[in-house]
Scaffold this motif. Sequence first.
Motif, short mmCIF file in Angstrom:
data_model
loop_
_atom_site.label_atom_id
_atom_site.label_comp_id
_atom_site.label_asym_id
_atom_site.label_seq_id
_atom_site.Cartn_x
_atom_site.Cartn_y
_atom_site.Cartn_z
N TRP A 251 0.84 -1.18 0.00
CA TRP A 251 0.00 0.00 0.00
C TRP A 251 0.89 1.25 0.00
N THR B 156 -7.38 0.28 -5.96
CA THR B 156 -8.10 0.43 -4.71
C THR B 156 -7.53 1.62 -3.94
N ALA C 163 -8.02 3.66 -0.15
CA ALA C 163 -8.59 3.58 1.19
C ALA C 163 -8.34 4.86 1.94
N VAL D 110 -7.75 5.93 5.68
CA VAL D 110 -7.26 5.17 6.83
C VAL D 110 -7.06 6.13 8.01
N CYS E 265 -9.41 -6.49 4.49
CA CYS E 265 -9.47 -5.03 4.62
C CYS E 265 -10.74 -4.60 5.35
N VAL F 261 -9.54 1.10 8.55
CA VAL F 261 -10.09 1.48 7.25
C VAL F 261 -11.42 2.17 7.47
N LEU G 280 -13.36 2.78 1.70
CA LEU G 280 -12.54 2.11 0.68
C LEU G 280 -13.34 2.02 -0.61
N GLU H 211 -15.27 -2.76 -1.80
CA GLU H 211 -16.47 -2.97 -1.00
C GLU H 211 -17.56 -3.46 -1.94
#
Length: 833
Positions: free
Chosen positions: A98, A144, A146, A148, A162, A168, A171, A181
């Motif tokens: 990430w 993707t 996110a 956070v 995740c 998270v 997302l 999701e």
Amino acid sequence: MTISRRPAGGRSAGGTRLTRGAIAVSAAALALGGVAAPASAAPSADALIAEVYGGGGNSGATLTNDFIELANHGGAPVALDGYSVQYLPASASASSKWQVTPLAGSVAPKGRYLVAEGKGNGGTVALPTPDATGSIAMSATAGTVALVSDSAPLTCKTAADCAADSRVKDLVGFGDAVVREGTPAAAPSNTTSVARAATLADTDNNSTDFAVGDPTPTNTKGETTGTQPGDPGVPAKIHDIQGITRISPFKDKQVEDVTGIVTAVRSFGSARGFWMTDPHPDSDPRTSEGLFVFTGSTTPAVAVGDAVTAQGKVKEYYPDAPATSNYQSLTELTSAQWTVDSQGNPLPAPTVLTPDQVPDVLAPNAGGNIESLPLEPSKYALDFWESHESEIVQVSDARVVGPSNKYGELYVTTKPQQNPTPRGGTVYLGYDKINTGVLKVQSIIPSSQQVAPKVNTGDVLTGVTSGPVEYSNFGGYTLFASKLGAAKDNKLQKETTRKQRPGELSVATYNVENLAPSDSDTKYAQLAHGIVDNLATPDIVTLEEIQDNSGATDDGTVDADATLKKFTDAIVAAGGPRYQWRQIDPVNDEDGGQPGGNIRVGFLFNPSRVSFVDRPGGSPTSSVGVVSDHGKAHLTQSPGRVDPGNEAWEDSRKPLAGEFVFRGRTVFVLANHFNSKGGDQPTHGRYQPPTRSSEVQRQKQATVLQGFVAQLLNADPRANVVVAGDLNDYQFSPALAKLTSGGLLKDLISTLPPAERYSYVYEGQSQVLDHILASAAPRGVDYDVVHVNAEFADQASDHDPQVVRFRPSAGNPFEDWANDVLDQLDRVLHRTA
């Protein structure tokens, strides 16, 4: 199937539009009451991801940077100090990590927060001043992102992991992202982003919450690119917006005081919105009075008959990158706001389509892009439709010329006398003979209110079918039916051909559309009954699109024995003989077609009627040759591939030559599947006449194949040669002209009456892709296209098979004469004439 003519990629690349998949999924969701989503975290109550754009600085992009935009749908400010936004590639490997951009500051209630990311070499417009800056180079199409609650890199690599990570906060996965999701949002592009609707709804299903559209980066001050928030724009009428060419004079400008009556609403899918028509038209027939107001995945709060006053930005929607698109655009109003002034108003009268209304000529021969040309709706069909873009059109008792498909599409004709086939279609007979009466119809009635009809060619939509018309890259101008006529079944029957007589050899060809062991037993049974019942058990069948044993799984498998065994078993179960097969496995991923499928051509033959001459040496890379023995031609390999190393066959199927013996007479059969039409400009696109770039390779392929036939006939001028298969081209094409040059071969489709020359139906046009050609030696040639698939909603393949029956030459005139006499006596004695 021909993997062709429908370019790869979805319809969301240049803006959000109702994709075929979206129509099917949305209709199913309406019918089933929703679709369960994979595990996901609880929806965020305040700060969340509002928009993601990864095309910054890429080819065709306007913006120079990627960006991530946050929003707050809560009632209090959200401090972002210590938070981060993080990015993961769509198909994360074990080594993928990430990437993190730390955040600071806060996002106000109903406010926005802009994070600038990687900058490319292209683009001309900078982002408004970002609230945070990172350097992540995100993919334009899949990945993707996110939000956070700390800045430590995430470690999760699956959606479930995740969702279980409490850090998270929100997302979004888009394109083919593994981590997402629910289901991922549609794939954006270099020129589009994925964004939540203005309501900031968060259902934890990315495909529902996010739609593809124009990038609109906005910072905490409310600054954005282009038009500033609250700028009302220029007053305009619909006909002013539409203008007299295909491109609006208000393109990319803000307009206001746009008035009209709502004539239709699309309330499902990812391209929701409504059509409006000005009831007070101008006097210019070139300017449409209709306009589509695009609302993305949000159902607009309007009803048919509402009088509305709208404002928004005028956009030209393309299904792919505007700078390179081959398609036409749709003029639409985006980022729109409107007020309902009154309800229950009468609708403007529709344009009633009569047989003589649409011009017979498709488009001006401009030698390039027609977008800037003033419309001439009385001369050109494409101009006629453009001059009615987004208006309501109406057709009555319309004959179906292209069967319904799984996307709920079908084709009708507004010109019932334009090149009709005997079975209800409309036949395509030349590059300059496009059937301009063909019109695609697709319902915008939710499936909970009306199920789309299942119709075959020749059926009729009785009564009135009406709705707005707009351009679609799949099929050209489309009537989006808000009123759909009732389907009348005209009982089209699948054809059967006669059985070959004892002295006749029958050779058929059949494209079985990516046949793999994973296909259903139903498909195998349908194809098998087609061989046994409809084709009357031919002696030899050339097959196209046989996939390897693992189908489309790209795992290195090239063997196809499981596919062919399942097919030949199904033929036996259908009452047919135990066919044998011959084929050569290709080099992995070198023959084109569906990735991983390793499609190839091959032979089936009935050993009780015909013998196959096996000669070793055939391989995916070795070339078959021709030798002469006492004036008779023979193959050096059987089966053998024709010059497989030639550049003509790059990323395409290689022809397969086989030597057969029938009643002591040698017959050479060449099975073929030429390269597809993928990459050609569409007939209904913005370039007229369209460029058919794929023809270049097919001409090369035809040249190689014709040269091999010449070798056979030089070795034995009376050789029985049959060339069969999916040549992916028309009887009037340069490739077929090359194959038939010099008189070595005759294209048997040309022996049929013009109205019967078709084996495939594409965008409502009945046309030829499959061929059987024969040398001069076969006698008593009897040829038949057997219509069992292309005209029907229920298809085992998208191609119709065809068959030729003939008496092979024995090699000298006296013996041929004697055999002819015996054959005729046999026909009389067996009463089979």
